[in-house]
Design a protein around this motif. Sequence first.
Motif, PDB file in Angstrom:
ATOM      1  N   THR A 159       0.864  -1.187   0.000  1.00 38.81           N
ATOM      2  CA  THR A 159       0.000   0.000   0.000  1.00 38.81           C
ATOM      3  C   THR A 159       0.904   1.241   0.000  1.00 38.81           C
ATOM      4  O   THR A 159       2.111   1.144   0.235  1.00 38.81           O
ATOM      5  CB  THR A 159      -0.880   0.055   1.269  1.00 38.81           C
ATOM      6  OG1 THR A 159      -0.013   0.232   2.416  1.00 38.81           O
ATOM      7  CG2 THR A 159      -1.684  -1.225   1.448  1.00 38.81           C
ATOM      8  N   VAL A 160       0.306   2.401  -0.236  1.00 40.30           N
ATOM      9  CA  VAL A 160       1.091   3.642  -0.251  1.00 40.30           C
ATOM     10  C   VAL A 160       1.747   3.865   1.118  1.00 40.30           C
ATOM     11  O   VAL A 160       2.907   4.287   1.200  1.00 40.30           O
ATOM     12  CB  VAL A 160       0.197   4.852  -0.609  1.00 40.30           C
ATOM     13  CG1 VAL A 160       1.025   6.116  -0.658  1.00 40.30           C
ATOM     14  CG2 VAL A 160      -0.494   4.626  -1.926  1.00 40.30           C
ATOM     15  N   ASP A 161       1.005   3.582   2.194  1.00 38.86           N
ATOM     16  CA  ASP A 161       1.561   3.784   3.539  1.00 38.86           C
ATOM     17  C   ASP A 161       2.741   2.853   3.812  1.00 38.86           C
ATOM     18  O   ASP A 161       3.752   3.274   4.388  1.00 38.86           O
ATOM     19  CB  ASP A 161       0.471   3.547   4.602  1.00 38.86           C
ATOM     20  CG  ASP A 161      -0.294   4.824   4.898  1.00 38.86           C
ATOM     21  OD1 ASP A 161       0.178   5.913   4.498  1.00 38.86           O
ATOM     22  OD2 ASP A 161      -1.366   4.739   5.521  1.00 38.86           O
ATOM     23  N   GLN A 162       2.599   1.587   3.377  1.00 40.28           N
ATOM     24  CA  GLN A 162       3.708   0.638   3.565  1.00 40.28           C
ATOM     25  C   GLN A 162       4.920   1.070   2.755  1.00 40.28           C
ATOM     26  O   GLN A 162       6.065   0.987   3.207  1.00 40.28           O
ATOM     27  CB  GLN A 162       3.281  -0.772   3.121  1.00 40.28           C
ATOM     28  CG  GLN A 162       2.295  -1.443   4.068  1.00 40.28           C
ATOM     29  CD  GLN A 162       1.663  -2.682   3.452  1.00 40.28           C
ATOM     30  OE1 GLN A 162       1.568  -2.811   2.227  1.00 40.28           O
ATOM     31  NE2 GLN A 162       1.197  -3.594   4.299  1.00 40.28           N
ATOM     32  N   LEU A 163       4.635   1.538   1.518  1.00 39.61           N
ATOM     33  CA  LEU A 163       5.716   2.007   0.655  1.00 39.61           C
ATOM     34  C   LEU A 163       6.469   3.168   1.326  1.00 39.61           C
ATOM     35  O   LEU A 163       7.708   3.172   1.381  1.00 39.61           O
ATOM     36  CB  LEU A 163       5.133   2.451  -0.686  1.00 39.61           C
ATOM     37  CG  LEU A 163       6.091   3.040  -1.721  1.00 39.61           C
ATOM     38  CD1 LEU A 163       7.094   1.993  -2.193  1.00 39.61           C
ATOM     39  CD2 LEU A 163       5.312   3.603  -2.910  1.00 39.61           C
ATOM     40  N   ALA A 164       5.724   4.133   1.851  1.00 40.51           N
ATOM     41  CA  ALA A 164       6.349   5.276   2.532  1.00 40.51           C
ATOM     42  C   ALA A 164       7.137   4.806   3.752  1.00 40.51           C
ATOM     43  O   ALA A 164       8.256   5.278   3.999  1.00 40.51           O
ATOM     44  CB  ALA A 164       5.288   6.298   2.926  1.00 40.51           C
ATOM     45  N   ASP A 165       6.561   3.855   4.521  1.00 41.35           N
ATOM     46  CA  ASP A 165       7.289   3.301   5.673  1.00 41.35           C
ATOM     47  C   ASP A 165       8.624   2.706   5.238  1.00 41.35           C
ATOM     48  O   ASP A 165       9.655   2.916   5.889  1.00 41.35           O
ATOM     49  CB  ASP A 165       6.468   2.179   6.348  1.00 41.35           C
ATOM     50  CG  ASP A 165       5.289   2.708   7.152  1.00 41.35           C
ATOM     51  OD1 ASP A 165       5.274   3.917   7.471  1.00 41.35           O
ATOM     52  OD2 ASP A 165       4.377   1.904   7.463  1.00 41.35           O
ATOM     53  N   ASP A 166       8.595   1.944   4.141  1.00 41.50           N
ATOM     54  CA  ASP A 166       9.813   1.277   3.659  1.00 41.50           C
ATOM     55  C   ASP A 166      10.861   2.298   3.208  1.00 41.50           C
ATOM     56  O   ASP A 166      12.050   2.162   3.505  1.00 41.50           O
ATOM     57  CB  ASP A 166       9.487   0.329   2.494  1.00 41.50           C
ATOM     58  CG  ASP A 166       8.779  -0.941   2.967  1.00 41.50           C
ATOM     59  OD1 ASP A 166       8.628  -1.120   4.198  1.00 41.50           O
ATOM     60  OD2 ASP A 166       8.388  -1.758   2.115  1.00 41.50           O
TER      61      ASP A 166
END
Lengths: 211, 211
Positions: free
Chosen positions: A189-196
């Motif tokens: 997801t976009v949030d997971q991508l940003a976290d990574d």
Amino acid sequence: MTPSARAKPSSTVGNGRVGRDPYDLETVLEIAVSAFNDFGYDATSMGLLAERLGTSKSAVYYHVTGKEDLLRLALDRALGSLENVLTLPGATNGDPVERLRFVVRAAVAVLVADLPYVTVLLRVRGNTAIERDALRRRREFDHQVAQLVDQGVSAGAVRSDVDSGTITRLLFGMVNSIVDWYKPGKGLTVDQLADDVIAVAFDGLIVSPHS
Amino acid sequence: MTPSARAKPSSTVGNGRVGRDPYDLETVLEIAVSAFNDFGYDATSMGLLAERLGTSKSAVYYHVTGKEDLLRLALDRALGSLENVLTLPGATNGDPVERLRFVVRAAVAVLVADLPYVTVLLRVRGNTAIERDALRRRREFDHQVAQLVDQGVSAGAVRSDVDSGTITRLLFGMVNSIVDWYKPGKGLTVDQLADDVIAVAFDGLIVSPHS
């Protein structure tokens, strides 16, 4: 990031019609951006756009004076969304590293939301006045992020052994690479991508003792 | 990286002439790569190349059957140099994180040495069989780097909270961004550049307690 930053181009040029028929400006722009990304701006003609839209060249010229207009609108959308990030409270208030994290998270969200538009932006070479203006705005964005990095260095939170301009370019090199490989709706997801992105860019890819 | 990995294209096609007159294949390729980067591959014609070389189209066709040949040669040079990195002892022997550091350092050196060629590679969209073959070779390179990242995760040295494929893409997003902003001969040397990339990518941009 905010809805106001994503004003429809029809509010700036065109005849102000709303709706999504094959002839509205939003659709023309979408098709143009997709063609620019598939073939390059220089190889895209108004004839090709008309063909892809299943309409006549004159129907395309009803909205814009030429493909330069479409490039300008596409670049303005991408740049407007990115510039907006730097005006949000999360980017302007508080600890510099937290502000930098906020900017990266918000920039990732912009890249994903406006993926084809940002792709056009990142491929701009500076061949025309419109492109050079976009490059100038990109440099100004980078400059403001570099100032945030500088503040982080002054606060002792960002490493000082690498030039802050280099840190900014490497950080956004990582962020911008998303347009080349991220597939919205598949996997992260976009949030997971940003976290990574934040995990790897801020703390590094190796296991650190404090993680 | 090694001289043998940078065989002149004249050894693979053309008439085998050596030297650097305005008509040798190396010069034609150099001009073609510069035009591909300035205008995009699709917008570059054999006529434009002849004009830039100050010669006739037939003089250009003496070396190659068309611009596809020049694209293939350019992509093969960039990919050959990158693939070669993975065969060097530093990439194949020892601790996985040290091998990964070696690969990043050597890839940075390839990017700088072959900057315009790698720029062509990174802008490939997959519109033709030649481009799709290049994308396939890029994916294979990424896959081999991802395996190295996996080995680092297994050894407990690379973070396991981010997917190894994502780590690889972010790491090479950072490395590849060099073609967009690094100016050889100005500011950072290649070694300093590689040091900076490795520092930020491996240890992160924030100050860590063990630095």
